[in-house]
Design a protein around this motif. Structure first.
Motif, short mmCIF file in Angstrom:
data_model
loop_
_atom_site.label_atom_id
_atom_site.label_comp_id
_atom_site.label_asym_id
_atom_site.label_seq_id
_atom_site.Cartn_x
_atom_site.Cartn_y
_atom_site.Cartn_z
N ARG A 1 -2.33 -8.56 12.93
CA ARG A 1 -1.28 -7.63 14.06
C ARG A 1 -0.46 -8.72 14.91
O ARG A 1 -0.90 -9.31 15.64
CB ARG A 1 -1.95 -6.69 14.81
CG ARG A 1 -2.52 -5.53 14.15
CD ARG A 1 -1.53 -4.81 13.57
NE ARG A 1 -2.12 -3.56 12.56
CZ ARG A 1 -2.29 -3.91 11.35
NH1 ARG A 1 -1.91 -5.05 10.65
NH2 ARG A 1 -2.80 -2.64 10.77
N LYS B 1 0.30 -8.17 -2.35
CA LYS B 1 -1.13 -7.59 -2.70
C LYS B 1 -0.68 -6.17 -3.42
O LYS B 1 -0.29 -5.45 -2.90
CB LYS B 1 -1.88 -7.49 -1.42
CG LYS B 1 -3.04 -6.48 -1.59
CD LYS B 1 -3.83 -6.37 -0.57
CE LYS B 1 -4.47 -4.82 -0.61
NZ LYS B 1 -5.80 -4.53 0.12
N GLN C 1 -7.22 -0.71 12.26
CA GLN C 1 -7.75 -2.06 12.34
C GLN C 1 -8.40 -2.24 13.56
O GLN C 1 -7.83 -2.15 14.78
CB GLN C 1 -6.58 -3.07 12.22
CG GLN C 1 -6.07 -2.84 10.76
CD GLN C 1 -7.04 -3.68 9.56
OE1 GLN C 1 -8.15 -3.79 9.78
NE2 GLN C 1 -6.22 -3.92 8.31
N ASP D 1 0.91 -1.26 -0.05
CA ASP D 1 -0.01 0.03 0.17
C ASP D 1 0.79 1.21 0.07
O ASP D 1 0.95 1.96 1.16
CB ASP D 1 -0.92 0.12 1.19
CG ASP D 1 -1.86 -1.18 1.13
OD1 ASP D 1 -2.44 -1.41 0.19
OD2 ASP D 1 -2.25 -1.71 2.22
O1 C5P Z 1 -3.53 -2.94 8.39
P1 C5P Z 1 -2.66 -3.32 7.36
O2 C5P Z 1 -1.81 -2.48 6.73
O3 C5P Z 1 -2.13 -4.74 7.70
O4 C5P Z 1 -3.80 -3.88 6.02
C1 C5P Z 1 -3.25 -4.58 4.96
C2 C5P Z 1 -4.20 -4.69 3.96
O5 C5P Z 1 -5.71 -5.38 4.25
C3 C5P Z 1 -4.68 -3.18 3.62
O6 C5P Z 1 -4.44 -3.43 2.12
C4 C5P Z 1 -6.13 -3.18 3.52
O7 C5P Z 1 -6.71 -2.71 2.26
C5 C5P Z 1 -6.59 -4.69 3.56
N1 C5P Z 1 -7.86 -4.87 4.26
C6 C5P Z 1 -8.05 -4.58 5.38
N2 C5P Z 1 -9.36 -4.85 6.40
C7 C5P Z 1 -10.14 -5.28 5.62
C8 C5P Z 1 -10.13 -5.49 4.19
C9 C5P Z 1 -8.89 -5.38 3.74
O8 C5P Z 1 -7.02 -4.11 6.37
N3 C5P Z 1 -11.40 -5.37 6.33
#
Ligand code: C5P
Length: 243
Positions: free
Chosen positions: A187, A34, A196, A12
């Motif tokens: 996490r 991803k 999150q 991201d």
């Molecule tokens: O929070 P973090 O940086 O680990 O997020 C990882 C990926 O998970 C992000 O690309 C986000 O778009 C995706 N994602 C999320 N929660 C959701 C669905 C997808 O964090 N419910």
């Protein structure tokens, strides 16, 4: 499936340069990345081509949501670029999911490589007020709604769903072990939850039955990303052992 293949690192970033830097640091420890809305809308197919050159698997998370004809058209375009996994919205409806599944299964029958398709059920940013006020589903809990959407995805021929760590166990129990589950909101112990809410550790998510975990910021904003990845891989190994 190899342990490393269960970890998907979310790129991201607002530039391909930053993505390349982290992919090079993580090197052979990470096999799958991803590419989501941010990087794709900024850099387009360049971001996929670079990953292919590095021999990486690609999870293209663009969450397609439109009428069946349009989504099938978008998936067909993506197929030309050799992605390994992609997402659509279950809320796009049964017919849309079935049309995508038919396209994918036609490819598989001809032994042409086709990506695994995951349906997003309910975004974790939505709550029961959304169900009541916007959908009118006043009698259903979030969990019931997620299950209905996941079951619809499976009956339509879709490979799996994206689910929060808290739903993995329930979905494997109620939809059968064959449903593939990809879980963000991970996490590692002692990490900041950022924005999150419904999080779990890599160990717990894998122990509960997640097939893939998606991890972004705990790795990409760390000063020691490689160490974080190695610790996560250890957690995955332990989770598999105890599952
Ligand atoms: O929070 P973090 O940086 O680990 O997020 C990882 C990926 O998970 C992000 O690309 C986000 O778009 C995706 N994602 C999320 N929660 C959701 C669905 C997808 O964090 N419910």
């Amino acid at each position: 499936m190899k342990i490393n293949d269960k970890l998907i690192v979310a790129l991201d970033f607002d530039s391909l340069k930053k993505a390349i830097k982290i992919v090079d640091i993580l090197d052979k420890n990470v096999t799958t990345y991803k590419v989501g809305l941010q990087l794709f809308t900024k850099e387009g197919y360049k971001s996929l081509e670079f990953l292919k050159k590095r021999d990486k698997k690609i999870f293209l998370d663009l969450k397609f949501h439109d009428i069946p004809n349009t989504v099938v058209g978008a998936v067909s375009s993506v197929l030309e670029h050799g992605v390994d996994m992609l997402t659509i919205h279950a809320m796009g409806g049964f017919d849309m999911m079935e049309s995508v599944a038919k396209l994918i299964w036609q490819k598989r029958k001809k032994k042409t490589p086709a990506p695994k398709v995951f349906a997003v059920t309910l975004l974790t940013s939505l709550d029961s007020a959304f169900l009541q006020d916007m959908i009118g589903a006043t009698s259903r809990s979030i969990e019931e709604e997620i299950l209905i959407l996941a079951q619809a995805a499976r009956s339509a021929g879709i490979d799996g769903v994206v689910a929060s760590p808290l739903e993995v166990k329930m979905l494997k129990q109620k939809c059968g072990k064959d449903i593939l589950i990809l879980t963000p909101g991970i996490r590692p112990t002692d990490f900041d939850k950022n924005d999150q809410q419904r999080t779990s550790t890599p160990y717990q998510a894998i122990k509960d039955g997640a097939d893939y975990i998606v991890v972004g910021r705990p790795i990409t904003t760390s000063t020691e990303p490689l160490k974080v990845v190695k610790d996560i891989l250890k957690e995955i190994k332990n989770g598999l052992k105890d599952s």
